[in-house]
Scaffold this active site. Structure first.
Site, PDB file in Angstrom:
ATOM      1  CB  THR A  34      -3.060  -3.312  -0.705  1.00 56.38           C
ATOM      2  OG1 THR A  34      -4.286  -2.995  -1.342  1.00 56.38           O
ATOM      3  CG2 THR A  34      -2.187  -4.142  -1.633  1.00 56.38           C
ATOM      4  CG  ASP A  35      -8.772  -2.153   2.973  1.00 58.22           C
ATOM      5  OD1 ASP A  35      -8.770  -0.923   2.724  1.00 58.22           O
ATOM      6  OD2 ASP A  35      -9.488  -2.676   3.854  1.00 58.22           O
ATOM      7  CG  ASN A  81      25.068  24.753  -9.662  1.00 57.07           C
ATOM      8  OD1 ASN A  81      24.529  25.679  -9.053  1.00 57.07           O
ATOM      9  ND2 ASN A  81      26.291  24.837 -10.155  1.00 57.07           N
ATOM     10  NE  ARG A  88      29.307  28.657  -8.653  1.00 56.68           N
ATOM     11  CZ  ARG A  88      29.250  27.435  -9.176  1.00 56.68           C
ATOM     12  NH1 ARG A  88      28.888  27.275 -10.440  1.00 56.68           N
ATOM     13  NH2 ARG A  88      29.568  26.369  -8.449  1.00 56.68           N
ATOM     14  CG  PHE A 111      32.670  26.161 -11.487  1.00 56.54           C
ATOM     15  CD1 PHE A 111      33.163  25.062 -10.805  1.00 56.54           C
ATOM     16  CD2 PHE A 111      32.294  26.004 -12.811  1.00 56.54           C
ATOM     17  CE1 PHE A 111      33.276  23.823 -11.412  1.00 56.54           C
ATOM     18  CE2 PHE A 111      32.409  24.766 -13.445  1.00 56.54           C
ATOM     19  CZ  PHE A 111      32.899  23.677 -12.736  1.00 56.54           C
ATOM     20  CG  HIS A 149      22.676  27.009 -13.681  1.00 50.22           C
ATOM     21  ND1 HIS A 149      23.872  26.849 -13.017  1.00 50.22           N
ATOM     22  CD2 HIS A 149      22.472  25.855 -14.374  1.00 50.22           C
ATOM     23  CE1 HIS A 149      24.381  25.658 -13.305  1.00 50.22           C
ATOM     24  NE2 HIS A 149      23.547  25.039 -14.117  1.00 50.22           N
ATOM     25  CE  LYS A 206      -4.557   0.685   0.219  1.00 51.22           C
ATOM     26  NZ  LYS A 206      -5.470   0.008  -0.719  1.00 51.22           N
ATOM     27  CB  VAL A 263      28.117  21.730  -6.192  1.00 51.66           C
ATOM     28  CG1 VAL A 263      27.102  20.887  -5.433  1.00 51.66           C
ATOM     29  CG2 VAL A 263      27.467  23.014  -6.684  1.00 51.66           C
ATOM     30  CD  GLN A 264      31.426  18.946  -8.580  1.00 52.13           C
ATOM     31  OE1 GLN A 264      31.300  20.129  -8.252  1.00 52.13           O
ATOM     32  NE2 GLN A 264      31.302  18.546  -9.838  1.00 52.13           N
TER      33      GLN A 264
END
Length: 301
Positions: free
Chosen positions: A58-59, A254, A176, A159, A256, A11, A227-228
């Protein structure tokens, strides 16, 4: 000739809200989640020969989620997910494992007239606290995560020094805008059973708080070369703070924000050091992923 390689069913999208009331103070605490439970085991006949005798409806799974929420704490979500994941294999011998996903939606207590209100809340953004638990004969594998935490800083990111060849049009920058939707996941050691999970109960909330605080603080304070590099610092610090966590994974788009050249209008400068108005981009965007693990998590050769 064909055979089933793998099968799960259950479910999904079970909406669950629970309120805890303190009779002494009148303060109420609310918790709203979306739950998914998928079962696996000796269920192939339901697919291959239309034999439903192996199926827990599933109920019934939905009803079980509600009943166990009434009878047990739903926080931290790691514990409640472990209770659910352990219930089905222990109740139905032919079920060998369960996969439980819990998404916790943010409700933040209102401050009214300078005081926390006892029973009023507001939805604090789209951020969620997510948990995945997989039960098997080997134990309980738990992963916790933060998803949808949107952050931005208007400077403090650069960067440059990347590969430049015949495919490159991007210019280097030493300043940036950096924005992302945080998707951070941390994998716990394997727990033997629910009782072992209970012993770690307070640690799950502390780990979530550490991960969230670390993510935002490092994002804000780190002069990001990429970012890395920033996501690695976040991961490393979470591993240092939470001994029970074996690995940390970040997935960071990222997002922009492009400068708009306005020189065509009376020489108006709006690029470089003069940039103030930007065009947020919906796509395409960079997507950076990284998993950092403890050295002890690697098998010895």
């Amino acid at each position: 000739m064909a055979s089933i390689a793998s099968a799960r069913y259950g479910k999904d999208n079970v909406r669950l809200y629970k309120v805890d009331r303190d009779p002494k103070t009148g303060v109420q605490t609310v918790n709203e989640t979306t739950v998914c439970v998928l079962l696996e085991g000796k269920i192939d006949p339901a697919y291959t020969t239309a034999d439903n005798s192996v199926i827990v409806a599933t109920d019934s799974i939905k009803n079980t989620i509600y009943l166990l929420a009434k009878q047990n704490p739903v926080t931290p979500p790691e514990l409640f997910a472990s209770i659910l994941a352990s219930h089905f294999p222990s109740t139905y011998p032919h079920i060998s494992g369960a996969h439980v996903s819990i998404i916790t939606h943010r409700w933040t207590r209102m401050t009214v007239r300078g005081q926390p209100h006892p029973h009023s809340f507001y939805r604090d953004g789209t951020e969620t606290r997510n948990v995945l638990v997989h039960s098997s004969p080997l134990g309980l594998r738990i992963s916790s995560s933060i998803k949808g935490l949107t952050v931005l800083k208007s400077t403090g990111s650069a960067f440059h020094g990347f590969i430049k060849d015949e495919y490159t049009t991007l210019g280097e920058t030493w300043d940036r805008i950096l924005s992302t939707d945080v998707d951070a996941t941390w994998e716990w050691r394997v727990f033997r059973d629910v009782e072992e999970v209970r012993k770690e109960q307070a640690g799950f909330d502390q780990a979530w708080e550490h991960a969230r605080e670390t993510t935002m603080r490092v994002f804000a304070e780190d002069y990001s070369a990429s970012v890395q590099a920033t996501m690695y610092k976040m991961s490393e610090e979470i591993l240092e703070k939470v001994p029970g966590v074996m690995s940390v994974t970040y997935e960071l788009p990222n997002k922009h924000y492009f400068e708009i050249n306005m020189e065509w209008h009376k020489g108006l400068k709006n690029t470089g050091k003069d940039a103030e108005v930007y065009a947020p981009q919906s796509g395409p965007n960079g997507l950076i992923k990284c998993t950092v693990e403890r050295n002890s998590a690697k098998p010895k050769l």
